[in-house]
Write a protein that holds these residues in place. Structure first.
Motif, mmCIF file in Angstrom:
data_model
loop_
_atom_site.group_PDB
_atom_site.id
_atom_site.type_symbol
_atom_site.label_atom_id
_atom_site.label_comp_id
_atom_site.label_asym_id
_atom_site.label_seq_id
_atom_site.Cartn_x
_atom_site.Cartn_y
_atom_site.Cartn_z
ATOM 1 N N ILE A 266 0.873 -1.168 0.000
ATOM 2 C CA ILE A 266 0.000 0.000 0.000
ATOM 3 C C ILE A 266 0.910 1.217 0.000
ATOM 4 O O ILE A 266 1.786 1.343 0.860
ATOM 5 N N VAL A 267 0.709 2.132 -0.962
ATOM 6 C CA VAL A 267 1.713 3.164 -1.224
ATOM 7 C C VAL A 267 1.102 4.566 -1.146
ATOM 8 O O VAL A 267 0.443 5.021 -2.085
ATOM 9 N N PRO A 268 1.335 5.281 -0.043
ATOM 10 C CA PRO A 268 0.924 6.686 0.054
ATOM 11 C C PRO A 268 2.008 7.591 -0.526
ATOM 12 O O PRO A 268 3.075 7.100 -0.936
ATOM 13 N N PRO A 269 1.792 8.914 -0.558
ATOM 14 C CA PRO A 269 2.764 9.820 -1.188
ATOM 15 C C PRO A 269 4.123 9.906 -0.493
ATOM 16 O O PRO A 269 5.039 10.503 -1.045
ATOM 17 N N GLU A 270 4.265 9.333 0.699
ATOM 18 C CA GLU A 270 5.563 9.339 1.371
ATOM 19 C C GLU A 270 6.470 8.204 0.908
ATOM 20 O O GLU A 270 7.611 8.100 1.335
ATOM 21 N N GLN A 271 5.947 7.344 0.043
ATOM 22 C CA GLN A 271 6.696 6.159 -0.371
ATOM 23 C C GLN A 271 6.489 5.878 -1.854
ATOM 24 O O GLN A 271 5.558 6.396 -2.474
ATOM 25 N N GLY A 272 7.354 5.043 -2.409
ATOM 26 C CA GLY A 272 7.211 4.589 -3.776
ATOM 27 C C GLY A 272 7.693 3.151 -3.869
ATOM 28 O O GLY A 272 8.398 2.666 -2.970
ATOM 29 N N VAL A 273 7.336 2.466 -4.937
ATOM 30 C CA VAL A 273 7.689 1.055 -5.093
ATOM 31 C C VAL A 273 8.746 0.896 -6.175
ATOM 32 O O VAL A 273 8.591 1.400 -7.292
ATOM 33 N N TRP A 274 9.803 0.185 -5.830
ATOM 34 C CA TRP A 274 10.834 -0.165 -6.795
ATOM 35 C C TRP A 274 10.538 -1.563 -7.346
ATOM 36 O O TRP A 274 10.361 -2.522 -6.589
ATOM 37 N N VAL A 275 10.469 -1.687 -8.679
ATOM 38 C CA VAL A 275 10.184 -2.953 -9.337
ATOM 39 C C VAL A 275 11.348 -3.280 -10.273
ATOM 40 O O VAL A 275 11.564 -2.585 -11.271
ATOM 41 N N PRO A 276 12.124 -4.321 -9.981
ATOM 42 C CA PRO A 276 13.235 -4.699 -10.855
ATOM 43 C C PRO A 276 12.744 -5.212 -12.203
ATOM 44 O O PRO A 276 11.547 -5.476 -12.395
ATOM 45 N N PRO A 277 13.656 -5.373 -13.158
ATOM 46 C CA PRO A 277 13.267 -5.879 -14.487
ATOM 47 C C PRO A 277 12.649 -7.278 -14.409
ATOM 48 O O PRO A 277 12.986 -8.079 -13.535
ATOM 49 N N GLN A 278 11.739 -7.532 -15.340
ATOM 50 C CA GLN A 278 11.129 -8.854 -15.544
ATOM 51 C C GLN A 278 10.276 -9.333 -14.369
ATOM 52 O O GLN A 278 9.995 -10.526 -14.257
#
Length: 260
Positions: free
Chosen positions: A62-74
């Motif tokens: 769950i991602v509010p404006p204080e955070q972001g999600v890192w998604v690696p390739p593939q």
């Protein structure tokens, strides 16, 4: 039941990047779902306004404006807008990923990084990598590399008995059943359920339930629900007990958490 609106991912998903970093700006309506997809390159997903749910494998963020999600390739992922969302995505070519986490991560977004992202939204697609715009994007990559990881991802189990329990808790988070009580429902001993929770999610039943409550609380706050309603729906005896739990985990009150 809330009806979700399915939308397609970016058409760039399976094509090489034209620049070392590509910026994607997108307005996403509430209850819209960007279908499951994957990229050939890394992606940082950030909402400057609104709250996202990002599903990666059997984990949910769950991602509010204080955070972001890192998604690696593939890595296959799906993005859901829990509110109206102003989304900014950064696509990073493989040569820039050596300092980024090897696995998917929830990253804290500092005030400085937030300001950089805000500026990057205005960068034209045909920018030059060795220009001030490119320097800004390189600085964003530097900041992502040192960003603190936030421990709020929620792994979901695959055992059918645990899945029955977690489905019920998502629909009725105020359910106060002990593992002994769940055992009589799903046909397993409390000891077996405890062992399986630890094996499949990496945390105890009580820890998993608290993480779920935190995610549900953030979602409810984003929807504008009152602290009293949230506390009661999550099974707390009083709003003050819920506020204490929330502040213990995040260090700030629920009212301040979504302030931007």
């Amino acid at each position: 039941m809330t009806r979700l609106h399915q939308i397609a991912p970016s058409s760039q998903s399976l094509h090489p990047l034209e620049k070392p970093v590509t910026v994607l700006n997108r307005q996403v309506a509430v209850n819209s779902v960007i279908k499951r997809h994957r990229h050939l390159w890394g992606q940082f997903i950030y909402a400057s306004k609104g709250v996202l749910a990002v599903n990666i494998g059997n984990e949910r963020y769950i991602v509010p404006p204080e955070q972001g999600v890192w998604v690696p390739p593939q890595i296959t992922h799906q993005v859901t807008a829990l509110t109206q969302v102003t989304l900014t995505g950064f696509y990073l070519e493989l040569e820039l990923l050596s300092r980024l986490p090897p696995g998917s991560s929830l990253l804290a977004v500092s005030a400085f990084l937030k300001a950089l992202i805000c500026e990057a939204r205005n960068i034209p697609p045909d920018y030059a990598w060795r220009s001030p715009d490119g320097r800004l994007l390189r600085l964003i990559v530097d900041q992502l590399a040192i960003a603190k990881q936030v421990a709020l991802k929620l792994p979901y189990p695959r055992d059918l008995r645990l899945m029955e329990i977690t489905r019920e808790l998502q629909q009725n988070p105020g359910n106060g059943n002990s593992l002994e009580q769940w055992g009589s429902i799903v046909g397993a001993s409390a000891r077996t359920l405890s062992r399986l929770f630890k094996k499949e999610t990496g945390m105890s039943y009580s820890q998993w339930k608290q993480k779920l409550n935190l995610q549900l609380a953030i979602t409810a706050l984003a929807e504008g629900q009152s602290i009293t309603n949230i506390a009661l729906n999550l099974g707390y005896d009083s709003p003050s007990a819920f506020i204490y739990m929330f502040k213990k985990h995040f260090g700030i009150s629920p009212k301040k958490y979504l302030a931007v």
